[in-house]
Design a protein around this motif. Sequence first.
Motif, PDB file in Angstrom:
ATOM      1  N   THR A   1      65.663  44.673  36.350  1.00  0.00           N
ATOM      2  CA  THR A   1      65.655  44.294  37.766  1.00  0.00           C
ATOM      3  C   THR A   1      64.223  44.219  38.279  1.00  0.00           C
ATOM      4  O   THR A   1      63.321  44.811  37.686  1.00  0.00           O
ATOM      5  N   HIS A   2      64.025  43.460  39.359  1.00  0.00           N
ATOM      6  CA  HIS A   2      62.746  43.630  40.055  1.00  0.00           C
ATOM      7  C   HIS A   2      62.995  44.119  41.483  1.00  0.00           C
ATOM      8  O   HIS A   2      62.148  43.976  42.346  1.00  0.00           O
ATOM      9  N   GLN A   3      64.153  44.701  41.705  1.00  0.00           N
ATOM     10  CA  GLN A   3      64.495  45.279  43.006  1.00  0.00           C
ATOM     11  C   GLN A   3      64.361  46.804  42.939  1.00  0.00           C
ATOM     12  O   GLN A   3      65.135  47.461  42.227  1.00  0.00           O
TER      13      GLN A   3
ATOM     14  N   ASP B   1      71.018  42.068  32.782  1.00  0.00           N
ATOM     15  CA  ASP B   1      69.812  41.339  33.169  1.00  0.00           C
ATOM     16  C   ASP B   1      69.941  40.855  34.610  1.00  0.00           C
ATOM     17  O   ASP B   1      70.573  39.841  34.873  1.00  0.00           O
ATOM     18  N   GLU B   2      69.366  41.594  35.526  1.00  0.00           N
ATOM     19  CA  GLU B   2      69.432  41.278  36.963  1.00  0.00           C
ATOM     20  C   GLU B   2      70.852  40.894  37.372  1.00  0.00           C
ATOM     21  O   GLU B   2      71.078  39.792  37.884  1.00  0.00           O
ATOM     22  N   PRO B   3      71.821  41.795  37.163  1.00  0.00           N
ATOM     23  CA  PRO B   3      73.230  41.414  37.380  1.00  0.00           C
ATOM     24  C   PRO B   3      73.568  41.139  38.844  1.00  0.00           C
ATOM     25  O   PRO B   3      74.601  40.553  39.126  1.00  0.00           O
TER      26      PRO B   3
ATOM     27  N   GLY C   1      59.648  45.240  36.740  1.00  0.00           N
ATOM     28  CA  GLY C   1      58.332  44.608  36.694  1.00  0.00           C
ATOM     29  C   GLY C   1      58.381  43.249  37.353  1.00  0.00           C
ATOM     30  O   GLY C   1      59.450  42.716  37.658  1.00  0.00           O
ATOM     31  N   ARG C   2      57.209  42.687  37.559  1.00  0.00           N
ATOM     32  CA  ARG C   2      57.097  41.382  38.216  1.00  0.00           C
ATOM     33  C   ARG C   2      57.751  40.303  37.382  1.00  0.00           C
ATOM     34  O   ARG C   2      57.949  40.461  36.181  1.00  0.00           O
ATOM     35  N   SER C   3      57.966  39.154  38.029  1.00  0.00           N
ATOM     36  CA  SER C   3      58.475  37.989  37.331  1.00  0.00           C
ATOM     37  C   SER C   3      57.489  37.601  36.227  1.00  0.00           C
ATOM     38  O   SER C   3      56.284  37.566  36.454  1.00  0.00           O
ATOM     39  N   GLY C   4      58.013  37.362  35.038  1.00  0.00           N
ATOM     40  CA  GLY C   4      57.161  36.956  33.922  1.00  0.00           C
ATOM     41  C   GLY C   4      56.572  38.115  33.147  1.00  0.00           C
ATOM     42  O   GLY C   4      55.797  37.915  32.207  1.00  0.00           O
ATOM     43  N   SER C   5      56.925  39.368  33.492  1.00  0.00           N
ATOM     44  CA  SER C   5      56.335  40.523  32.793  1.00  0.00           C
ATOM     45  C   SER C   5      56.979  40.762  31.425  1.00  0.00           C
ATOM     46  O   SER C   5      56.474  41.551  30.638  1.00  0.00           O
ATOM     47  N   GLY C   6      58.120  40.116  31.181  1.00  0.00           N
ATOM     48  CA  GLY C   6      58.728  40.235  29.850  1.00  0.00           C
ATOM     49  C   GLY C   6      60.038  41.012  29.813  1.00  0.00           C
ATOM     50  O   GLY C   6      60.520  41.369  28.732  1.00  0.00           O
ATOM     51  N   LYS C   7      60.643  41.248  30.963  1.00  0.00           N
ATOM     52  CA  LYS C   7      61.856  42.065  31.023  1.00  0.00           C
ATOM     53  C   LYS C   7      63.010  41.412  30.246  1.00  0.00           C
ATOM     54  O   LYS C   7      63.667  42.049  29.425  1.00  0.00           O
ATOM     55  N   THR C   8      63.237  40.133  30.533  1.00  0.00           N
ATOM     56  CA  THR C   8      64.339  39.444  29.859  1.00  0.00           C
ATOM     57  C   THR C   8      64.058  39.312  28.369  1.00  0.00           C
ATOM     58  O   THR C   8      64.962  39.472  27.536  1.00  0.00           O
ATOM     59  N   THR C   9      62.800  39.074  28.024  1.00  0.00           N
ATOM     60  CA  THR C   9      62.431  38.966  26.610  1.00  0.00           C
ATOM     61  C   THR C   9      62.778  40.262  25.883  1.00  0.00           C
ATOM     62  O   THR C   9      63.312  40.244  24.770  1.00  0.00           O
ATOM     63  N   LEU C  10      62.491  41.392  26.530  1.00  0.00           N
ATOM     64  CA  LEU C  10      62.797  42.693  25.920  1.00  0.00           C
ATOM     65  C   LEU C  10      64.302  42.817  25.671  1.00  0.00           C
ATOM     66  O   LEU C  10      64.749  43.208  24.584  1.00  0.00           O
TER      67      LEU C  10
ATOM     68  N   ARG D   1      56.146  37.594  19.828  1.00  0.00           N
ATOM     69  CA  ARG D   1      55.033  36.670  20.111  1.00  0.00           C
ATOM     70  C   ARG D   1      55.556  35.283  20.383  1.00  0.00           C
ATOM     71  O   ARG D   1      56.344  34.744  19.610  1.00  0.00           O
ATOM     72  N   ARG D   2      55.112  34.757  21.547  1.00  0.00           N
ATOM     73  CA  ARG D   2      55.329  33.346  21.854  1.00  0.00           C
ATOM     74  C   ARG D   2      53.963  32.711  22.000  1.00  0.00           C
ATOM     75  O   ARG D   2      52.959  33.419  22.081  1.00  0.00           O
ATOM     76  N   GLU D   3      53.939  31.396  22.119  1.00  0.00           N
ATOM     77  CA  GLU D   3      52.647  30.715  22.202  1.00  0.00           C
ATOM     78  C   GLU D   3      51.764  31.300  23.311  1.00  0.00           C
ATOM     79  O   GLU D   3      50.588  31.558  23.119  1.00  0.00           O
ATOM     80  N   THR D   4      52.365  31.536  24.472  1.00  0.00           N
ATOM     81  CA  THR D   4      51.550  31.968  25.616  1.00  0.00           C
ATOM     82  C   THR D   4      51.914  33.371  26.102  1.00  0.00           C
ATOM     83  O   THR D   4      51.529  33.766  27.192  1.00  0.00           O
ATOM     84  N   PHE D   5      52.675  34.111  25.322  1.00  0.00           N
ATOM     85  CA  PHE D   5      53.134  35.412  25.811  1.00  0.00           C
ATOM     86  C   PHE D   5      53.315  36.366  24.636  1.00  0.00           C
ATOM     87  O   PHE D   5      53.784  35.982  23.564  1.00  0.00           O
ATOM     88  N   HIS D   6      52.942  37.628  24.876  1.00  0.00           N
ATOM     89  CA  HIS D   6      53.072  38.634  23.826  1.00  0.00           C
ATOM     90  C   HIS D   6      53.694  39.887  24.442  1.00  0.00           C
ATOM     91  O   HIS D   6      53.151  40.451  25.391  1.00  0.00           O
TER      92      HIS D   6
HETATM   93  N1  LIG Z   1      62.044  30.176  25.862  1.00  0.00           N
HETATM   94  C1  LIG Z   1      60.777  30.440  26.166  1.00  0.00           C
HETATM   95  N2  LIG Z   1      59.782  29.799  25.552  1.00  0.00           N
HETATM   96  C2  LIG Z   1      58.486  30.051  25.840  1.00  0.00           C
HETATM   97  N3  LIG Z   1      58.095  30.959  26.741  1.00  0.00           N
HETATM   98  C3  LIG Z   1      59.047  31.616  27.396  1.00  0.00           C
HETATM   99  C4  LIG Z   1      60.444  31.414  27.156  1.00  0.00           C
HETATM  100  N4  LIG Z   1      61.153  32.218  27.953  1.00  0.00           N
HETATM  101  C5  LIG Z   1      60.254  32.925  28.687  1.00  0.00           C
HETATM  102  N5  LIG Z   1      59.000  32.569  28.348  1.00  0.00           N
HETATM  103  C6  LIG Z   1      57.752  33.137  28.895  1.00  0.00           C
HETATM  104  O1  LIG Z   1      57.682  34.501  28.468  1.00  0.00           O
HETATM  105  C7  LIG Z   1      57.153  35.313  29.513  1.00  0.00           C
HETATM  106  C8  LIG Z   1      58.122  36.445  29.817  1.00  0.00           C
HETATM  107  O2  LIG Z   1      59.324  35.896  30.348  1.00  0.00           O
HETATM  108  P1  LIG Z   1      60.574  36.796  30.764  1.00  0.00           P
HETATM  109  O3  LIG Z   1      61.684  35.863  31.111  1.00  0.00           O
HETATM  110  O4  LIG Z   1      60.813  37.786  29.691  1.00  0.00           O
HETATM  111  O5  LIG Z   1      60.012  37.552  32.056  1.00  0.00           O
HETATM  112  P2  LIG Z   1      60.820  38.392  33.162  1.00  0.00           P
HETATM  113  O6  LIG Z   1      60.008  39.610  33.418  1.00  0.00           O
HETATM  114  O7  LIG Z   1      62.217  38.589  32.708  1.00  0.00           O
HETATM  115  O8  LIG Z   1      60.754  37.410  34.399  1.00  0.00           O
HETATM  116  P3  LIG Z   1      61.847  37.154  35.592  1.00  0.00           P
HETATM  117  O9  LIG Z   1      61.868  38.396  36.426  1.00  0.00           O
HETATM  118  O10 LIG Z   1      61.251  35.973  36.311  1.00  0.00           O
HETATM  119  O11 LIG Z   1      63.161  36.845  34.936  1.00  0.00           O
HETATM  120  C9  LIG Z   1      56.891  34.410  30.699  1.00  0.00           C
HETATM  121  O12 LIG Z   1      55.525  34.058  30.663  1.00  0.00           O
HETATM  122  C10 LIG Z   1      57.753  33.199  30.418  1.00  0.00           C
HETATM  123  O13 LIG Z   1      57.166  32.040  30.964  1.00  0.00           O
END
Ligand SMILES: Nc1ncnc2c1ncn2[C@@H]1O[C@H](COP(=O)(O)OP(=O)(O)OP(=O)(O)O)[C@@H](O)[C@H]1O
Length: 361
Positions: A194-196, A161-163, A36-45, A14-19
């Motif tokens: 990846t998103h490719q 991560d998107e190498p 998945g699309r940009s911002g879908s949470g791939k890197t977070t995972l 959980r982040r302020e604006t993302f779950h």
């Molecule tokens: N350090 C952070 N602090 C707060 N929010 C963050 C942080 N890093 C990422 N986010 C938010 O968390 C959400 C998921 O981000 P994430 O980087 O996991 O997506 P992604 O699918 O990997 O995107 P991309 O393909 O653009 O790399 C996005 O809404 C992003 O803005």
Amino acid sequence: MSRPPPTRVALDVRRETFHLACDLELPGDGVSAVYGRSGSGKTTLLRAVAGLEPSARGRIEVAGETWLDSAEGFDLPTWRRPLGFVFQEPSLLPHLDVLHNILFGAPGGSRAGSAPIREVIELLGLEGLLQRTPGSLSGGQQQRVAIARALASEPRLLLLDEPLSALDAPRRQEVLPWLARLKREARMPMLYVTHQSSEVLQLADHLTVLEEGQVEASGPLDRLLDRLHGTGPDAAEPCALLRGVVAGVDAAWGLVEVDCAGVPLWICAGRFVTGTPVRLRVEARDVSISLERPQRSSMQNLIHCRVLAVEPAAQPGQQLVRLGWADQQLWARITSRSIDALGLAPGVEAWAQVKAIALLG
Ligand SMILES: Nc1ncnc2c1ncn2[C@@H]1O[C@H](COP(=O)(O)OP(=O)(O)OP(=O)(O)O)[C@@H](O)[C@H]1O
């Protein structure tokens, strides 16, 4: 030989604006793509699997070992998780040569001549570059060194991560075969963000699609191919992934014959050894349909198949015809007028003419 234990990732971040919420069981070997699309949470995972997301709760198991078990208050710190991480940018140490950049990733005391380091250097084809500094290498070569560095620690899981995203198209094509080789020869699971869709098709065995922090789908790639069409910036053109075995080589014409569920397909390609299992990518725009077997056509790859479905296409005035034979499927993108004129509907027998096939190895 028994299958290695699966990688289990049940997470809540959980982040302020993302779950991010996921509960995944991934194969314990091969490449599991996270798409998945940009911002879908791939890197977070990926970061959470690496132990880099302090708010992550849940359970992670890799190669039969627990890395995170919040219910038990157990959280293995990142430095104790046996993983390798490859980022978009290679981030090599500029003052060290290639060999010492690789050794930097290895456990303390590892020697240049040790078997694991020699294996990694050979696997990534870096023998001729060991004395060079990163600044003298191409982007693709630098990324190969970064992958070697990640492998030097002999990880139980490789996170990528998107190498390839920082590389231009020719450099991407240069590095992809090395990743394919790594997948064939390394004995560890890989989580590949990846998103490719082209990278997914070339490398992945398993696909997880993320959408706004939720798992939209997760399963063997073969069963989720249609998920690659609707998402991702390069996914407008539906592709089919065919599986076959190299049946022969016609060196005189520079062609490789691939047996694809009983259908011989001829593909322009380099050297391939007979008996090698291969993947073929066919884009929907490269397939046309005829109700009778075409005679004397320049397109030599003909497949007798059956219409499985007619589906909407992104392009106005066109539709996608899903065609099948044995256990294989491919798409043809053709005009709605042609579909009407030929009476194409589920169950109709047809001949697919395939103009271009990419042999993915
Ligand atoms: N350090 C952070 N602090 C707060 N929010 C963050 C942080 N890093 C990422 N986010 C938010 O968390 C959400 C998921 O981000 P994430 O980087 O996991 O997506 P992604 O699918 O990997 O995107 P991309 O393909 O653009 O790399 C996005 O809404 C992003 O803005």
